[in-house]
Design a protein around this motif. Structure first.
Motif, PDB file in Angstrom:
ATOM      1  N   THR A  70      40.748  82.381  19.514  1.00 15.38           N
ATOM      2  CA  THR A  70      40.436  81.396  20.759  1.00 15.38           C
ATOM      3  C   THR A  70      39.736  82.321  21.791  1.00 15.38           C
ATOM      4  O   THR A  70      38.789  81.845  22.457  1.00 15.38           O
ATOM      5  CB  THR A  70      42.032  81.309  21.293  1.00 15.38           C
ATOM      6  OG1 THR A  70      42.659  80.662  20.444  1.00 15.38           O
ATOM      7  CG2 THR A  70      41.777  80.505  22.665  1.00 15.38           C
ATOM      8  N   ARG A  74      35.934  81.346  23.673  1.00 14.17           N
ATOM      9  CA  ARG A  74      35.925  81.338  24.998  1.00 14.17           C
ATOM     10  C   ARG A  74      34.851  82.302  25.507  1.00 14.17           C
ATOM     11  O   ARG A  74      34.315  81.765  26.368  1.00 14.17           O
ATOM     12  CB  ARG A  74      37.443  81.781  25.598  1.00 14.17           C
ATOM     13  CG  ARG A  74      37.641  81.787  27.068  1.00 14.17           C
ATOM     14  CD  ARG A  74      38.719  82.256  27.529  1.00 14.17           C
ATOM     15  NE  ARG A  74      39.994  81.580  26.852  1.00 14.17           N
ATOM     16  CZ  ARG A  74      41.260  81.743  27.038  1.00 14.17           C
ATOM     17  NH1 ARG A  74      41.384  82.921  27.678  1.00 14.17           N
ATOM     18  NH2 ARG A  74      42.233  80.884  26.431  1.00 14.17           N
ATOM     19  N   ASP A  77      31.449  80.760  24.783  1.00 18.90           N
ATOM     20  CA  ASP A  77      31.446  79.666  25.788  1.00 18.90           C
ATOM     21  C   ASP A  77      31.089  80.262  27.168  1.00 18.90           C
ATOM     22  O   ASP A  77      30.153  79.825  27.721  1.00 18.90           O
ATOM     23  CB  ASP A  77      32.554  78.868  25.959  1.00 18.90           C
ATOM     24  CG  ASP A  77      33.028  78.057  24.839  1.00 18.90           C
ATOM     25  OD1 ASP A  77      31.953  77.676  24.136  1.00 18.90           O
ATOM     26  OD2 ASP A  77      34.109  77.572  24.671  1.00 18.90           O
ATOM     27  N   THR A  78      31.365  81.362  27.538  1.00 19.03           N
ATOM     28  CA  THR A  78      31.059  81.855  28.751  1.00 19.03           C
ATOM     29  C   THR A  78      29.723  82.650  28.720  1.00 19.03           C
ATOM     30  O   THR A  78      28.807  82.429  29.474  1.00 19.03           O
ATOM     31  CB  THR A  78      31.976  83.143  29.217  1.00 19.03           C
ATOM     32  OG1 THR A  78      33.402  82.697  29.239  1.00 19.03           O
ATOM     33  CG2 THR A  78      31.637  83.797  30.453  1.00 19.03           C
TER      34      THR A  78
END
Length: 466
Positions: A70, A74, A77-78
């Motif tokens: 996860t 994440r 994505d950042t």
């Protein structure tokens, strides 16, 4: 086709995206040792070379680390959403999972193991990490260069420093190496994240504060005393005649800002605009010291003891030779009017013999120290080794004798200033390379001889199985 996609990403014609593992394996020559350009606690970085000659950095997370999926997604994505001139460009990622069949001796059936590959790709910065250039206050980059980098990080000026990897260190929360000691070594993550998983822009200010302190002192841990860092910079400036009021105030303010950014309470950490304001207030017009700070220089600087033990060289050079003792001379100089005790501590797994290891130097005196490396049957893993030895020194009274000098005396000293100077070691590998060349020639001759014998043995059977 995959090469072309990556080329378009580098050129900016396509956005960063997921990349096939086979492509990253190809451009790094199957992650060969020759392509390794760096490594950290949980990943190794390789140089990837495309067909058109362009290069990228491929960070391969080691398979024995249980990176939280996860958090990995994440972080990707950042990275996909970051576009900033002071952040290393993110070029793509790879999240590949395969199964391999493993045959166990004595069993008919195979065991199927899952192999995960998690990789991140970034632009390749040819000058490398700042870590190569930033050491302590006594060596490495000059202050003006460090200060311009700090300003560049805060203000986006022409220095264009590149920041990366804060997020990558956060990914490692479930890693086998994330013990309390490991976290202390990493040092860049805010305490509220490490303890409670809380993140905010004030957490990034904490990380920025660590970088500022590291740029000033060469260490990512806050100095015990600001005066110590200032004193060491003054010592360096006096040797080169570069001490100025402006430089002094810049160091003092950067230390203050860096420590403020590392406040335990996030609400006490400054905003970026406050930092920029403070920096500009020091410099004033045309980078001259502001009138508001001009009167403080003469008040503060005399309070700092700048009498230090002179140590030359700070990088010891050994002519490396297998199975031979290697020696190097260290010169200590006491130019003060006080007695100074010193102790040379070995912090390396290599076996150094130091004579004398400790001593007391009278005022205005010199001392030569011989450092010998014991016989080595093989070359060290790294031919340039940082912080191999530490020279401790502090002022003492003339009643002290050499036998009274201990490491605890320097660690527990509460009155006088204690200096801790790290010594690096560099091995001259010319003799080693010559020995390696001769060894390779001998090995090659042996291989040819073995092959000739093998051919002779099997020639009658007409079966040249080499």
């Amino acid at each position: 086709m995959d090469h072309e996609v990556l080329e378009h990403i580098i050129d900016g014609r396509q956005r960063p995206k997921d990349l096939p593992f086979s492509l990253l394996k190809d451009i790094t020559e199957n992650f060969s040792d020759d392509r390794e350009i760096g490594h950290g606690g949980f990943a190794t970085v390789y140089l990837g070379v495309l067909q058109n000659g362009k290069t990228i950095a491929v960070k391969r997370i080691r398979s024995n680390h249980s990176i939280n999926e996860t958090l990995f997604r994440r972080e990707v994505d950042t990275l996909l959403n970051i576009e900033h001139e002071n952040v290393v460009r993110f070029l793509g990622f790879c999240a590949s999972t395969n199964q391999i069949a493993i045959r166990i001796q004595g069993l008919k059936e195979h065991i199927y193991a899952e192999v995960r590959e998690r990789l991140l790709c970034f632009e390749y910065i040819s000058n490398g990490s700042l870590r190569k250039y930033i050491t302590d206050e006594l060596r490495g980059l000059e202050w003006n260069t460090r200060y311009q980098i700090i300003r560049g990080i805060c203000e986006d000026n022409d220095m264009m420093p590149k920041i990366t990897d804060f997020g990558l260190s956060r990914l490692d929360e479930k890693s086998q190496t994330m013990s309390e000691e490991r976290l202390g070594t990493l040092g860049y993550c805010a305490p509220e994240y490490l303890r409670q998983g809380k993140m905010s822009f004030k957490s990034d200010m904490y990380s920025l504060g660590v970088i500022i302190i590291e740029l000033v002192t060469g260490q990512n841990a806050p100095p015990n005393k600001n005066d110590n860092a200032l004193r060491r910079w003054r010592n360096r400036w006096k040797k080169t005649g570069k001490e100025t009021q402006l430089a002094y105030q810049q160091v003092a303010k950067c230390l203050e800002i860096g420590l403020l950014c590392q406040e335990i309470d996030p609400s006490k950490r400054p905003y970026i605009w406050q930092m920029i304001h403070d920096v500009r207030e020091i410099d004033g017009p045309n980078e001259k010291i502001s009138n508001a700070y001009e009167h403080t220089f003469e008040q503060i600087s005399p309070c700092i003891e700048d009498g230090m033990l002179g140590i030359e060289p700070l990088e010891l050079h050994f002519p490396f030779a297998l199975n031979k003792q290697m020696s190097c001379a260290l010169s200590l100089t006491n130019e003060t009017d006080s007695y100074i005790a010193f102790n040379v501590e070995n912090t390396s797994p290599l076996s150094y013999c130091t004579q004398p290891q400790k001593g007391i130097m009278p005022p205005q005196s010199k001392c030569n120290v011989d450092i010998t490396l014991q016989l080595q049957g093989k070359a060290p893993g790294y031919m340039h080794r940082a912080n191999e030895l530490i020279v401790w020194s502090t002022k003492v009274n003339d009643c002290l004798i050499v036998e009274d000098i201990t490491t605890n005396m320097f660690i527990n000293e509460a009155v006088n200033v204690v200096d801790e100077v790290n010594l690096d070691v560099c091995f001259d590998a010319s003799e080693l390379q010559e020995a390696s060349k001769k060894s390779s020639e001998v090995s090659y001759l042996r291989i040819l001889t073995c092959k000739a014998v093998s051919i002779q043995l099997v020639s009658n059977a007409n079966d040249l199985l080499l």
